[in-house]
Design a protein around this motif. Structure first.
Motif, PDB file in Angstrom:
ATOM      1  N   THR A  65       0.840  -1.182   0.010  1.00 47.01           N
ATOM      2  CA  THR A  65      -0.016   0.057   0.001  1.00 47.01           C
ATOM      3  C   THR A  65       0.877   1.312   0.001  1.00 47.01           C
ATOM      4  N   ARG A  66       2.109   1.223   0.742  1.00 49.32           N
ATOM      5  CA  ARG A  66       2.858   2.391   0.564  1.00 49.32           C
ATOM      6  C   ARG A  66       3.437   2.500  -0.634  1.00 49.32           C
ATOM      7  N   HIS A  67       3.889   1.585  -1.355  1.00 50.20           N
ATOM      8  CA  HIS A  67       4.301   1.753  -2.717  1.00 50.20           C
ATOM      9  C   HIS A  67       3.265   2.127  -3.474  1.00 50.20           C
ATOM     10  N   LEU A  68       1.993   1.612  -3.614  1.00 50.66           N
ATOM     11  CA  LEU A  68       1.090   2.075  -4.432  1.00 50.66           C
ATOM     12  C   LEU A  68       0.605   3.514  -4.104  1.00 50.66           C
ATOM     13  N   ALA A  69       0.497   3.980  -3.003  1.00 51.54           N
ATOM     14  CA  ALA A  69       0.174   5.231  -2.712  1.00 51.54           C
ATOM     15  C   ALA A  69       1.129   6.380  -2.848  1.00 51.54           C
ATOM     16  N   GLN A  70       2.361   5.902  -2.751  1.00 51.48           N
ATOM     17  CA  GLN A  70       3.496   6.722  -2.924  1.00 51.48           C
ATOM     18  C   GLN A  70       3.927   6.841  -4.418  1.00 51.48           C
ATOM     19  N   ALA A  71       4.738   5.722  -4.727  1.00 51.13           N
ATOM     20  CA  ALA A  71       5.719   5.707  -6.012  1.00 51.13           C
ATOM     21  C   ALA A  71       4.476   5.519  -7.155  1.00 51.13           C
ATOM     22  N   ALA A  72       3.380   4.691  -7.097  1.00 54.04           N
ATOM     23  CA  ALA A  72       2.506   4.454  -8.087  1.00 54.04           C
ATOM     24  C   ALA A  72       1.496   5.500  -8.218  1.00 54.04           C
ATOM     25  N   GLY A  73       1.390   6.131  -7.137  1.00 50.22           N
ATOM     26  CA  GLY A  73       0.331   7.198  -7.138  1.00 50.22           C
ATOM     27  C   GLY A  73      -1.375   6.618  -7.253  1.00 50.22           C
ATOM     28  N   MET A  74      -1.342   5.659  -6.362  1.00 54.22           N
ATOM     29  CA  MET A  74      -2.688   5.111  -6.660  1.00 54.22           C
ATOM     30  C   MET A  74      -3.544   5.859  -5.542  1.00 54.22           C
ATOM     31  N   ARG A  75      -4.809   6.214  -5.975  1.00 52.23           N
ATOM     32  CA  ARG A  75      -5.689   7.055  -5.089  1.00 52.23           C
ATOM     33  C   ARG A  75      -7.213   6.211  -5.090  1.00 52.23           C
ATOM     34  N   GLN A  76      -7.014   4.943  -5.440  1.00 57.46           N
ATOM     35  CA  GLN A  76      -8.201   4.235  -5.250  1.00 57.46           C
ATOM     36  C   GLN A  76      -7.957   2.856  -4.796  1.00 57.46           C
ATOM     37  N   ILE A  93      -2.781   3.567   5.947  1.00 57.83           N
ATOM     38  CA  ILE A  93      -1.371   4.086   5.398  1.00 57.83           C
ATOM     39  C   ILE A  93      -1.710   4.880   3.964  1.00 57.83           C
ATOM     40  N   ALA A  94      -2.716   4.306   3.307  1.00 59.14           N
ATOM     41  CA  ALA A  94      -3.120   4.957   1.850  1.00 59.14           C
ATOM     42  C   ALA A  94      -3.496   6.521   2.284  1.00 59.14           C
ATOM     43  N   GLN A  95      -4.072   6.844   3.171  1.00 58.25           N
ATOM     44  CA  GLN A  95      -4.530   8.260   3.288  1.00 58.25           C
ATOM     45  C   GLN A  95      -3.549   9.018   4.060  1.00 58.25           C
ATOM     46  N   SER A  96      -2.514   8.257   4.739  1.00 56.90           N
ATOM     47  CA  SER A  96      -1.559   9.372   5.249  1.00 56.90           C
ATOM     48  C   SER A  96      -0.282   9.537   4.325  1.00 56.90           C
ATOM     49  N   ALA A  97      -0.581   8.874   3.239  1.00 56.78           N
ATOM     50  CA  ALA A  97       0.102   9.271   1.909  1.00 56.78           C
ATOM     51  C   ALA A  97      -0.441  10.239   0.889  1.00 56.78           C
ATOM     52  N   ALA A  98      -2.003   9.979   0.962  1.00 55.89           N
ATOM     53  CA  ALA A  98      -2.737  10.804  -0.088  1.00 55.89           C
ATOM     54  C   ALA A  98      -3.923  10.800   0.651  1.00 55.89           C
ATOM     55  N   PRO A  99      -4.362  12.084   1.548  1.00 60.41           N
ATOM     56  CA  PRO A  99      -5.634  12.061   2.271  1.00 60.41           C
ATOM     57  C   PRO A  99      -6.890  12.008   1.391  1.00 60.41           C
ATOM     58  N   GLU A 100      -6.619  12.086   0.179  1.00 59.44           N
ATOM     59  CA  GLU A 100      -7.908  11.980  -0.916  1.00 59.44           C
ATOM     60  C   GLU A 100      -8.101  10.692  -1.387  1.00 59.44           C
ATOM     61  N   ALA A 101      -7.413   9.611  -0.655  1.00 58.38           N
ATOM     62  CA  ALA A 101      -7.373   8.462  -1.161  1.00 58.38           C
ATOM     63  C   ALA A 101      -9.013   7.811  -0.987  1.00 58.38           C
ATOM     64  N   ARG A 102      -9.252   6.972  -1.881  1.00 58.96           N
ATOM     65  CA  ARG A 102     -10.761   6.419  -1.601  1.00 58.96           C
ATOM     66  C   ARG A 102     -10.486   4.722  -1.495  1.00 58.96           C
ATOM     67  N   VAL A 103     -11.256   4.193  -0.231  1.00 62.38           N
ATOM     68  CA  VAL A 103     -11.033   2.920  -0.012  1.00 62.38           C
ATOM     69  C   VAL A 103     -12.542   2.254   0.311  1.00 62.38           C
ATOM     70  N   VAL A 104     -12.511   0.940  -0.497  1.00 59.18           N
ATOM     71  CA  VAL A 104     -13.681   0.228  -0.176  1.00 59.18           C
ATOM     72  C   VAL A 104     -13.109  -1.119   0.228  1.00 59.18           C
ATOM     73  N   TYR A 105     -13.649  -1.468   1.492  1.00 61.00           N
ATOM     74  CA  TYR A 105     -13.119  -2.794   2.001  1.00 61.00           C
ATOM     75  C   TYR A 105     -14.325  -3.806   1.888  1.00 61.00           C
ATOM     76  N   VAL A 106     -14.044  -4.998   1.704  1.00 54.13           N
ATOM     77  CA  VAL A 106     -15.190  -6.166   1.286  1.00 54.13           C
ATOM     78  C   VAL A 106     -14.799  -7.433   2.102  1.00 54.13           C
ATOM     79  N   ASP A 107     -15.886  -7.911   2.732  1.00 56.21           N
ATOM     80  CA  ASP A 107     -15.945  -9.155   3.389  1.00 56.21           C
ATOM     81  C   ASP A 107     -17.156  -9.909   3.644  1.00 56.21           C
ATOM     82  N   ASN A 108     -17.138 -11.183   3.842  1.00 52.09           N
ATOM     83  CA  ASN A 108     -18.550 -11.727   3.804  1.00 52.09           C
ATOM     84  C   ASN A 108     -18.835 -12.360   5.181  1.00 52.09           C
TER      85      ASN A 108
END
Length: 270
Positions: A65-76, A93-108
């Motif tokens: 997640t650190r790699h994706l939010a920082q180096a790869a610029g992922m925001r979703q 982790i994602a929003q500490s690097a990019a506060p605008e990041a959007r995250v959806v968790y899924v579980d059953n």
């Protein structure tokens, strides 16, 4: 875009173990039941390092997640099989690097959603949502997640320690293909998977133990795990043993050199 429906009140089935709750027990959590602990202890009797391996799964998620939010610029981020909340969670982790990041968790598992609602909040600039769905129904996941995520833009799909609970007969490869097909170019697949070619006899015993507890376990060889990434560009160092995927991105990790027989990789959709 479709809206995510509110989480309803459901009865938690404590008559049989659930992978998310067994995993919680491995991590030292309290959100599990005797039936989950019983299966966990049986697995520990076969592989005493299981708790260590479970912790490494969390660390891999954090590093990826650190790699994706920082180096790869992922925001979703779409995290399927997210499990019972354990800090720091993916959105932290994602929003500490990019506060605008959007995250959806899924579980059953209803217990996962109950704790997720109560414990997890995101940044005001971003979004953090949860939905109850099964990975075997990717169409339902995508429809509901579209209420938060824009699938016309790159998104990171996280399948941490999940696909070894999905058999080929249940369409494991087709599920991943269908999910990734719905994501825009530049999206990433993050996946960890129990190895079937590390200690075959001990692995066979683990499969039988899970089966006796009513849980499907499907270890896979290196070639079988690479198949999940077919058509994607594997991020260096490619498919690796869990602790070897960008260890320099780790924070507060404690390593003792114990083998961790899980493969890990991050692939980029062209």
């Amino acid at each position: 875009m479709a809206a995510i429906p509110p989480v309803g009140t459901e009865t938690i089935d404590t008559s049989k173990p659930h992978p998310a709750r067994v995993y919680d027990w491995f991590l030292g959590g309290r959100d599990n039941y005797p039936v989950d602990e019983e299966l966990g202890r049986q697995i520990m009797s076969l592989e005493p390092a299981t708790k260590y391996c479970a912790q490494h799964n969390r660390w891999f998620m954090q590093r990826a997640t650190r790699h994706l939010a920082q180096a790869a610029g992922m925001r979703q981020f779409l995290d399927i099989g997210s499990g019972i909340p354990t800090e720091p969670n993916l959105h932290r982790i994602a929003q500490s690097a990019a506060p605008e990041a959007r995250v959806v968790y899924v579980d059953n598992d209803p217990i996962v959603l109950a704790h997720a609602e109560a414990l997890l909040t995101g940044t005001p600039e971003g979004a953090t949502e949860f939905l109850k769905a099964d990975v075997r129904d990717p169409a339902a996941i995508l429809e509901q997640a579209a209420g938060v995520l824009d699938f016309g833009r790159p998104c990171a799909l996280s399948l941490i320690s999940l696909m070894h609970f999905i058999s080929d007969d249940d369409g494991a490869y087709d599920i991943v293909e269908r999910l990734m097909a719905a994501l825009a170019p530049g999206s990433h697949l993050v996946l960890s998977q129990m190895a079937g070619d590390f200690d075959p006899e001990r692995t066979r015993q683990a499969v039988e133990t899970y089966k006796a507890g009513g849980v499907t376990l499907v270890p896979r060889s290196r070639a079988e795990v690479e198949r999940f990434f077919a058509g994607f560009e594997l991020v260096a160092p490619g498919l690796a043993w869990l602790p070897d995927w960008h260890p320099e991105l780790g924070v507060d990790e404690v390593r003792d050199g114990t083998p961790v027989p899980l493969y890990a990789g991050v692939g980029r959709k062209r």
